[in-house]
Design a protein around this motif. Structure first.
Motif, short mmCIF file in Angstrom:
data_model
loop_
_atom_site.label_atom_id
_atom_site.label_comp_id
_atom_site.label_asym_id
_atom_site.label_seq_id
_atom_site.Cartn_x
_atom_site.Cartn_y
_atom_site.Cartn_z
N ASN A 25 0.84 -1.19 0.00
CA ASN A 25 0.00 0.00 0.00
C ASN A 25 0.88 1.25 0.00
N TYR A 26 0.63 2.15 -0.94
CA TYR A 26 1.38 3.41 -0.98
C TYR A 26 0.63 4.41 -1.83
N SER A 27 0.88 5.70 -1.62
CA SER A 27 0.26 6.74 -2.46
C SER A 27 1.28 7.74 -2.99
N THR A 28 2.53 7.67 -2.53
CA THR A 28 3.58 8.56 -3.02
C THR A 28 4.87 7.76 -3.19
N PRO A 29 5.82 8.25 -3.98
CA PRO A 29 7.11 7.56 -4.09
C PRO A 29 7.79 7.35 -2.73
N PHE A 30 7.66 8.32 -1.83
CA PHE A 30 8.27 8.16 -0.52
C PHE A 30 7.63 7.03 0.27
N GLU A 31 6.29 6.96 0.25
CA GLU A 31 5.62 5.87 0.95
C GLU A 31 6.04 4.52 0.38
N ALA A 50 1.49 -2.48 9.19
CA ALA A 50 2.24 -1.46 9.93
C ALA A 50 2.08 -0.08 9.29
N THR A 51 2.23 0.00 7.97
CA THR A 51 2.19 1.31 7.33
C THR A 51 0.77 1.90 7.31
N ASP A 52 -0.25 1.05 7.38
CA ASP A 52 -1.62 1.57 7.46
C ASP A 52 -1.83 2.37 8.74
N LYS A 53 -1.03 2.09 9.76
CA LYS A 53 -1.09 2.86 11.01
C LYS A 53 -0.09 4.01 11.00
N LEU A 54 1.07 3.77 10.37
CA LEU A 54 2.13 4.79 10.36
C LEU A 54 1.81 5.97 9.45
N TYR A 55 1.38 5.69 8.21
CA TYR A 55 1.26 6.76 7.22
C TYR A 55 0.21 7.83 7.55
N ALA A 58 2.47 9.86 9.90
CA ALA A 58 3.71 10.39 9.34
C ALA A 58 3.98 9.72 7.99
N ASN A 59 3.97 10.50 6.92
CA ASN A 59 4.22 9.92 5.59
C ASN A 59 5.11 10.80 4.71
N THR A 60 5.92 11.64 5.36
CA THR A 60 6.93 12.43 4.66
C THR A 60 8.26 12.26 5.38
N PRO A 61 9.38 12.58 4.72
CA PRO A 61 10.68 12.47 5.40
C PRO A 61 10.72 13.29 6.69
N GLU A 62 10.18 14.51 6.64
CA GLU A 62 10.20 15.36 7.84
C GLU A 62 9.37 14.75 8.97
N ALA A 63 8.20 14.25 8.63
CA ALA A 63 7.29 13.73 9.66
C ALA A 63 7.85 12.48 10.32
N ILE A 64 8.40 11.57 9.52
CA ILE A 64 8.96 10.35 10.10
C ILE A 64 10.23 10.66 10.88
N PHE A 65 11.06 11.56 10.36
CA PHE A 65 12.27 11.96 11.08
C PHE A 65 11.91 12.59 12.43
N SER A 66 10.82 13.37 12.43
CA SER A 66 10.38 14.03 13.67
C SER A 66 9.84 13.04 14.70
N LEU A 67 9.32 11.91 14.22
CA LEU A 67 8.85 10.89 15.16
C LEU A 67 9.96 10.43 16.08
N GLY A 68 11.15 10.31 15.50
CA GLY A 68 12.28 9.79 16.27
C GLY A 68 12.34 8.28 16.22
N ILE A 89 15.68 3.84 8.22
CA ILE A 89 14.64 4.76 7.74
C ILE A 89 14.87 6.17 8.28
N ILE A 90 15.22 6.29 9.54
CA ILE A 90 15.51 7.62 10.11
C ILE A 90 16.68 8.27 9.37
N LYS A 91 17.73 7.49 9.12
CA LYS A 91 18.90 8.04 8.39
C LYS A 91 18.52 8.39 6.95
N THR A 92 17.71 7.54 6.32
CA THR A 92 17.27 7.81 4.95
C THR A 92 16.46 9.11 4.90
N CYS A 93 15.56 9.31 5.85
CA CYS A 93 14.77 10.53 5.89
C CYS A 93 15.66 11.76 6.03
#
Length: 213
Positions: A25-31, A50-55, A58-68, A89-93
């Motif tokens: 499941n995805y809606s953007t290249p990042f997802e 997992a991603t159905d709950k995560l996205y 948080a579904n952008t580099p900034e949002a996931i990086f901010s999660l920690g 994933i954190i490093k990739t973001c």
């Protein structure tokens, strides 16, 4: 296997499934990028859970990086190797934010420079997110290619290069999905369901089974 047989194989696969799609499941290249990183040694179904709950959170580099790191782990802890995947994933973001204006690069070298992204993952993103006719060879495609003799090789890179060279160009973009689905549901590892396979008469596997639905 000759060109005419390969062409007929992919003609049938296209006729059966004209618009194949990834089961992630995805809606953007990042997802998609994050989902494919998570899918290593995991099922698409498990990743989607997992991603159905995560996205939604948080579904952008900034949002996931901010999660920690610790919060991200909570979202993906049901997936195998979640500790190392979360770190990657954190490093990739961070790299996407700092070096790519938070955009997923449309370049294999740049993609492979991201933590947790190897050649197969890069090819999936290039093919599925950006419509570039490359082949991402996973265990299913490696098995199907060798078993059917569509393209044989001792390792995934050999098989990838032969598939790109041998698959008729008009079928190359979607061939990745067709072969994965064939390997996942019909040409299975332990006992292929040959009697239920739409290319059984074209396949060069010698030990065919009599399975049928």
């Amino acid at each position: 296997m000759n060109k005419d047989i390969r062409t007929e194989i992919f003609r049938r696969l296209k006729a059966d499934n004209p618009n194949p799609e990834t089961e992630l499941n995805y809606s953007t290249p990042f997802e998609l990028l994050i989902a494919v990183i998570l899918s290593a040694q995991a099922t698409d179904k498990g990743v989607n859970k997992a991603t159905d709950k995560l996205y939604p959170v948080a579904n952008t580099p900034e949002a996931i990086f901010s999660l920690g790191l610790d919060t991200l782990k909570e979202y993906i802890k049901t997936i195998g190797l979640f500790n190392s995947k979360a770190a990657n994933i954190i490093k990739t973001c961070q790299i996407l934010i700092e070096q790519h204006n938070s955009e997923v690069p449309q370049d294999r070298t740049a993609l492979e420079a991201l933590p947790g992204v190897g050649r197969k993952t890069a090819n999936v993103v290039l093919n599925t997110a950006f419509g570039i006719p490359v082949m991402a060879v996973d265990t299913h495609i490696f098995r199907v290619s060798n078993r059917t003799k569509i393209a044989t090789g001792k390792n995934v890179v050999e098989v990838e290069k032969r598939l790109v060279r041998l698959i008729p160009k008009e079928y190359l973009l979607d061939a990745h999905h067709w072969l994965i689905l064939l390997g996942r549901y019909t040409c299975t590892a332990r006992k292929p369901k040959c009697g239920a396979c739409l290319i059984e008469d074209l396949c060069e596997f010698k030990d065919k089974t009599e399975y049928s639905d």
